[in-house]
Scaffold this active site. Structure first.
Site, PDB file in Angstrom:
ATOM      1  N   ASP A  70     -13.173   5.456 -16.075  1.00  0.00           N
ATOM      2  CA  ASP A  70     -12.280   6.406 -15.407  1.00  0.00           C
ATOM      3  C   ASP A  70     -10.844   5.894 -15.362  1.00  0.00           C
ATOM      4  O   ASP A  70     -10.576   4.734 -15.677  1.00  0.00           O
ATOM      5  CB  ASP A  70     -12.784   6.724 -13.988  1.00  0.00           C
ATOM      6  CG  ASP A  70     -13.248   5.486 -13.223  1.00  0.00           C
ATOM      7  OD1 ASP A  70     -12.828   4.377 -13.584  1.00  0.00           O
ATOM      8  OD2 ASP A  70     -14.033   5.648 -12.274  1.00  0.00           O
ATOM      9  N   ASN A 139     -19.833   6.038  -0.916  1.00  0.00           N
ATOM     10  CA  ASN A 139     -20.422   7.378  -0.834  1.00  0.00           C
ATOM     11  C   ASN A 139     -21.407   7.650  -1.977  1.00  0.00           C
ATOM     12  O   ASN A 139     -21.846   8.779  -2.163  1.00  0.00           O
ATOM     13  CB  ASN A 139     -19.320   8.449  -0.811  1.00  0.00           C
ATOM     14  CG  ASN A 139     -18.495   8.478  -2.100  1.00  0.00           C
ATOM     15  OD1 ASN A 139     -18.781   7.711  -3.024  1.00  0.00           O
ATOM     16  ND2 ASN A 139     -17.517   9.346  -2.160  1.00  0.00           N
ATOM     17  N   HIS A 141     -20.767   7.311  -5.241  1.00  0.00           N
ATOM     18  CA  HIS A 141     -20.224   7.762  -6.534  1.00  0.00           C
ATOM     19  C   HIS A 141     -20.417   6.716  -7.620  1.00  0.00           C
ATOM     20  O   HIS A 141     -20.446   5.515  -7.353  1.00  0.00           O
ATOM     21  CB  HIS A 141     -18.759   8.220  -6.419  1.00  0.00           C
ATOM     22  CG  HIS A 141     -17.736   7.133  -6.213  1.00  0.00           C
ATOM     23  ND1 HIS A 141     -16.523   7.349  -5.610  1.00  0.00           N
ATOM     24  CD2 HIS A 141     -17.734   5.811  -6.544  1.00  0.00           C
ATOM     25  CE1 HIS A 141     -15.822   6.237  -5.594  1.00  0.00           C
ATOM     26  NE2 HIS A 141     -16.535   5.291  -6.140  1.00  0.00           N
ATOM     27  N   GLU A 146     -17.986  12.146  -7.836  1.00  0.00           N
ATOM     28  CA  GLU A 146     -18.073  12.173  -6.381  1.00  0.00           C
ATOM     29  C   GLU A 146     -19.256  13.033  -5.917  1.00  0.00           C
ATOM     30  O   GLU A 146     -19.727  13.902  -6.659  1.00  0.00           O
ATOM     31  CB  GLU A 146     -16.765  12.746  -5.802  1.00  0.00           C
ATOM     32  CG  GLU A 146     -15.521  11.923  -6.128  1.00  0.00           C
ATOM     33  CD  GLU A 146     -15.393  10.648  -5.286  1.00  0.00           C
ATOM     34  OE1 GLU A 146     -16.416  10.097  -4.825  1.00  0.00           O
ATOM     35  OE2 GLU A 146     -14.252  10.201  -5.099  1.00  0.00           O
TER      36      GLU A 146
HETATM   37  P1  PGA Z   1     -15.372  -1.412  -5.739  1.00  0.00           P
HETATM   38  O1  PGA Z   1     -15.469   0.107  -6.160  1.00  0.00           O
HETATM   39  O2  PGA Z   1     -15.988  -2.199  -6.831  1.00  0.00           O
HETATM   40  O3  PGA Z   1     -13.902  -1.675  -5.606  1.00  0.00           O
HETATM   41  O4  PGA Z   1     -16.113  -1.547  -4.450  1.00  0.00           O
HETATM   42  C1  PGA Z   1     -16.647   0.567  -6.726  1.00  0.00           C
HETATM   43  C2  PGA Z   1     -16.568   2.056  -6.896  1.00  0.00           C
HETATM   44  O5  PGA Z   1     -15.880   2.710  -6.080  1.00  0.00           O
HETATM   45  O6  PGA Z   1     -17.211   2.581  -7.806  1.00  0.00           O
END
Ligand code: PGA
Length: 248
Positions: A70, A139, A141, A146
């Site tokens: 992404d 959450n 995702h 999302e």
């Molecule tokens: P993080 O993010 O590795 O910074 O915890 C993971 C994500 O949001 O997919």
């Protein structure tokens, strides 16, 4: 509960080392493999190990191709919070991967829908991803898919959830500076990977990991669709696995 190979590691460093070993094994086994790469705090430690092993001559990215999950919409590749910049800083600049073999969605694309379609076509042209590294949001995702009413198959422009904006505001001067949209690989490209390496660290991921591994398959927790994939390895530390371990 689904059958998933799970490595429970003591802490972030051990989790990072294990994840890096799995990625390195893929590259040693298939030097021209297609890696699906992720950004965020979770993979940073694994990338450090890969850089170290590459510098020590144990590993080469010379023939590796990569696609990232992404990118924030509206951020230039050289913006210090763009995911292209993250990849350069944490991995690409320090290993022998060929720049032309790396791809991150273009956050500045004049026609984002076209960028999304071309991204999917590119992944297809590579024969899909061999090993897809994934983090997970609090959450649930994966990439920037999302929680919602429906899983989305194609690469798409996504409105970031409030909780994601809040979680990622730690990297920006203020929550207002966090982009509100991103381009994310869809569920089709993620699930099309031959193997998936899901990595997680910390107690704030325990609920998302529990729902991903033990919960119903639902777009309310996008990670839960991984239960339909035949080849997922979960590498997590004890804190992230605390709810799964308590239930088993
Ligand atoms: P993080 O993010 O590795 O910074 O915890 C993971 C994500 O949001 O997919």
């Amino acid at each position: 509960m689904v059958t998933m190979q799970i490595f429970c590691e003591k802490d972030y460093d051990a989790m990072s080392r294990r994840a890096a070993q799995i990625i390195a094994a893929e590259i040693v086994h298939a030097p021209g493999c297609v890696l699906g790469l992720a950004t965020g705090s979770t993979p940073e430690g694994a990338y450090k190990y890969l850089v170290d092993w590459c510098k020590a001559g144990l590993l080469s990215f010379r023939d590796v191709r990569s696609v990232n999950l992404d990118e924030y919409k509206g951020l230039a590749p050289d913006h210090d919070q763009s995911y292209r910049y993250f990849m350069q800083r944490n991995l690409f600049a320090h290993v022998d991967i060929r720049p032309e073999n790396t791809r991150v969605p273009d956050g500045l694309a004049a026609d984002p829908d076209r960028e999304c379609a071309e991204y999917d076509a590119y992944i297809q042209s590579l024969g899909y991803v061999d090993l897809q590294l994934l983090g997970i949001g609090r959450n649930g995702h994966i990439g920037f898919n999302e929680p919602g009413d429906c899983f989305i198959r194609e690469t798409h422009v996504v409105d970031l959830a409030e909780s994601t904006i809040e979680a990622n505001s730690r990297f920006f001067a203020s929550p207002d500076d966090v982009p509100k949209q991103a381009i994310s690989m869809g569920i089709g490209a993620i699930m099309g990977a031959k193997r998936i390496l899901l990595a997680a660290s910390g107690a704030d991921k325990a609920d998302a990991i529990y729902k991903t591994v033990c919960g119903p398959i639902t777009p309310r927790c996008p990670g839960s669709i991984l239960q339909l994939h035949p080849n997922v390895v979960l590498v997590a530390d004890e804190a992230a696995l605390s709810k799964v371990n308590a239930a088993s």
